[in-house]
Design a protein around this motif. Structure first.
Motif, mmCIF file in Angstrom:
data_model
loop_
_atom_site.group_PDB
_atom_site.id
_atom_site.type_symbol
_atom_site.label_atom_id
_atom_site.label_comp_id
_atom_site.label_asym_id
_atom_site.label_seq_id
_atom_site.Cartn_x
_atom_site.Cartn_y
_atom_site.Cartn_z
ATOM 1 N N THR A 10 18.717 19.706 74.521
ATOM 2 C CA THR A 10 18.364 18.283 75.681
ATOM 3 C C THR A 10 17.556 17.428 74.827
ATOM 4 N N GLY A 11 16.710 17.912 74.046
ATOM 5 C CA GLY A 11 15.827 16.958 73.226
ATOM 6 C C GLY A 11 16.622 16.423 72.041
ATOM 7 N N ALA A 12 17.458 17.059 71.699
ATOM 8 C CA ALA A 12 18.693 16.383 70.535
ATOM 9 C C ALA A 12 19.493 15.227 71.234
ATOM 10 N N LEU A 13 20.068 15.645 72.463
ATOM 11 C CA LEU A 13 20.808 14.664 73.078
ATOM 12 C C LEU A 13 19.909 13.315 73.363
ATOM 13 N N VAL A 14 18.680 13.394 73.951
ATOM 14 C CA VAL A 14 17.810 12.229 74.111
ATOM 15 C C VAL A 14 17.462 11.715 72.691
ATOM 16 N N GLU A 15 17.355 12.119 71.725
ATOM 17 C CA GLU A 15 17.131 11.574 70.461
ATOM 18 C C GLU A 15 18.175 10.880 70.054
ATOM 19 N N LEU A 16 19.408 11.316 70.265
ATOM 20 C CA LEU A 16 20.743 10.504 69.931
ATOM 21 C C LEU A 16 20.898 9.194 70.758
ATOM 22 N N PHE A 17 20.411 9.531 72.141
ATOM 23 C CA PHE A 17 20.413 8.255 73.135
ATOM 24 C C PHE A 17 19.364 7.384 72.389
ATOM 25 N N VAL A 18 18.298 7.639 72.283
ATOM 26 C CA VAL A 18 17.087 6.583 71.606
ATOM 27 C C VAL A 18 17.650 5.917 70.305
ATOM 28 N N ASP A 19 18.550 6.576 69.419
ATOM 29 C CA ASP A 19 19.136 5.924 68.377
ATOM 30 C C ASP A 19 20.220 4.873 68.611
ATOM 31 N N LYS A 20 20.874 5.396 69.658
ATOM 32 C CA LYS A 20 21.687 4.426 70.108
ATOM 33 C C LYS A 20 21.280 3.174 70.758
ATOM 34 N N TRP A 21 20.548 3.347 71.440
ATOM 35 C CA TRP A 21 19.890 2.227 72.399
ATOM 36 C C TRP A 21 18.956 1.095 71.614
ATOM 37 N N GLY A 22 18.278 1.869 70.645
ATOM 38 C CA GLY A 22 17.417 1.021 69.701
ATOM 39 C C GLY A 22 16.187 0.491 70.619
ATOM 40 N N ILE A 60 20.666 12.039 81.365
ATOM 41 C CA ILE A 60 21.099 10.613 80.804
ATOM 42 C C ILE A 60 20.565 9.601 81.931
ATOM 43 N N PRO A 61 20.759 9.552 83.253
ATOM 44 C CA PRO A 61 20.095 8.766 84.070
ATOM 45 C C PRO A 61 18.633 8.411 84.035
ATOM 46 N N ASP A 62 17.934 9.556 83.501
ATOM 47 C CA ASP A 62 16.573 9.444 83.415
ATOM 48 C C ASP A 62 16.212 8.474 82.148
ATOM 49 N N CYS A 63 16.974 8.751 81.056
ATOM 50 C CA CYS A 63 16.956 8.000 79.758
ATOM 51 C C CYS A 63 17.292 6.638 80.202
ATOM 52 N N VAL A 64 18.429 6.150 80.908
ATOM 53 C CA VAL A 64 18.742 4.903 81.086
ATOM 54 C C VAL A 64 17.769 4.114 81.825
ATOM 55 N N LYS A 65 17.206 4.921 82.820
ATOM 56 C CA LYS A 65 16.067 4.138 83.553
ATOM 57 C C LYS A 65 14.854 3.794 82.934
ATOM 58 N N ALA A 66 14.674 4.729 82.066
ATOM 59 C CA ALA A 66 13.539 4.444 81.136
ATOM 60 C C ALA A 66 13.476 3.393 79.971
ATOM 61 N N ALA A 67 14.809 3.293 79.709
ATOM 62 C CA ALA A 67 15.036 2.419 78.629
ATOM 63 C C ALA A 67 14.995 0.775 79.280
#
Length: 357
Positions: free
Chosen positions: A273-285, A210-217
């Motif tokens: 993990t891939g499904a979690l990231v997909e969920l994050f991507v959807d919520k972040w937009g 999740i920190p990796d996701c937030v940083k990339a976003a």
């Protein structure tokens, strides 16, 4: 059993090791918001930026910077605080780091546990202020057979990597101290809690998805996922925090609740993990995307989940937020922080909503 109310902690003296970390910061915030008298003992915040500093927690509690390997200093701070309830969260918490620094990992996670338990043993012989102790370990303490069903509290402990194994040892140290020094008639309740992977706003650790996701976003680049097919029991950080506080309070009131407890989500929230990231991507937009780049890193478990029926049957507990809601809360916090808004207010809102305040 009546539902646990966090207002139990108003006016209680609470000692937390590892208070400057991600979980520790959320726990401290929840406690100071209800009027607990909190003393924390920890190293400097482990990341820059850090949730502890962003939330300005130092202003609301007695924060002491120290190393749990330093028994003399730890005991001085402990004796001055005279706590009633103790939560041990201090740890070297990263699998990959444990491969690089195994000795430091064992010193911190094993001897750190022995040191805080020794402070409680000594307290028992003097002021007797301590009534409740909870050692926070991990779901990775179990001998991992990569099977489909969840591990139960009576399954063998034998973590594979130095982090997981040192946490297994931390459990065994706690069991030994409990049997050797803290008989039920002494009035000190000793428990451990084994939690799964947590997510939440303000986690800036390396090697966490999740920190990796937030940083990339925030940097508007693709998210790199190194192991999209590993399955983990993801939960919002407030889920285990609530469970820890509940166990600490219930065993304070009645020592019969002391024991060893798994804390994890329902099976529906054991995501790849891939499904979690997909969920994050959807919520972040914002047209965010992710890519699969397996990096051939050191051994990590592919499949791991917990059976939490003991916690449910003992306390009537159940998870409050599913993974979709948890990811929404991560995105809300992260966008609030990135926009320079008031993080204390954001955390207070999320804690109040979760705790039903």
């Amino acid at each position: 059993m009546k539902e646990f109310n966090i207002n139990f902690y108003r006016g209680k003296k609470v000692f937390i090791t590892g208070h400057t970390g991600f979980k520790g910061s959320w726990m401290c915030k929840a406690l100071v918001d209800v009027g607990a008298i909190v003393t924390g003992y920890s190293l400097e915040p482990p990341t820059t930026p850090s949730l502890f500093e962003i939330a300005e927690l130092e202003n609301d509690m007695n924060s002491v910077i120290g190393d749990v390997r330093d028994y003399k200093h730890l005991k001085e701070v402990f004796d001055e605080a005279q706590p009633e309830i103790v939560f041990h969260l201090a740890a070297q918490p990263l699998v990959r780091e444990s491969y690089k620094e195994p000795l430091y990992t064992y010193e911190t996670n094993v001897m750190g546990t022995a040191n805080i338990l020794e402070c409680i043993r000594q307290n028992m012989q003097t002021s007797k202020s301590v009534k409740s102790f909870l050692n926070v370990t991990t779901d990775k303490v179990y001998l991992n057979r990569e099977w489909e069903w969840g591990y139960r509290e009576n399954d063998p402990l034998d973590g594979y990597d130095p982090y997981s194994n040192s946490k297994s040892c931390s459990e065994l140290v706690t069991h030994s101290y409990k049997k050797s020094f803290f008989a039920e008639d002494e009035g000190i309740a000793i428990s451990t809690a084994r939690a799964g992977n947590v997510i939440g706003g303000g986690d800036f650790a390396t090697d966490r998805i999740i920190p990796d996701c937030v940083k990339a976003a925030i940097e508007k680049r693709d998210i790199i996922v190194r192991n999209p097919y590993s399955t983990r029991p993801y939960q919002h950080v407030l889920e285990p925090i609530y469970a820890y506080l509940m166990i600490g309070a219930k065993q304070y009131e009645d020592i019969k609740y002391a024991g060893y407890y798994n804390v994890g989500p329902d099976d529906t929230d054991c995501f790849q993990t891939g499904a979690l990231v997909e969920l994050f991507v959807d919520k972040w937009g914002e047209d965010l995307k992710w890519v699969d780049k397996y990096d051939g890193g050191p051994h990590e478990a592919n499949f791991l989940k917990l059976d939490c029926s003991k916690l449910k049957s003992t306390f009537g507990w159940s998870p409050k937020w599913d993974l979709e809601k948890a990811v929404e809360m991560v995105v809300e916090w992260s966008k609030c922080w990135n926009a320079g808004k008031n993080i204390k207010s954001c955390m207070e809102k999320q804690i109040a909503e979760f705790m039903g305040l």
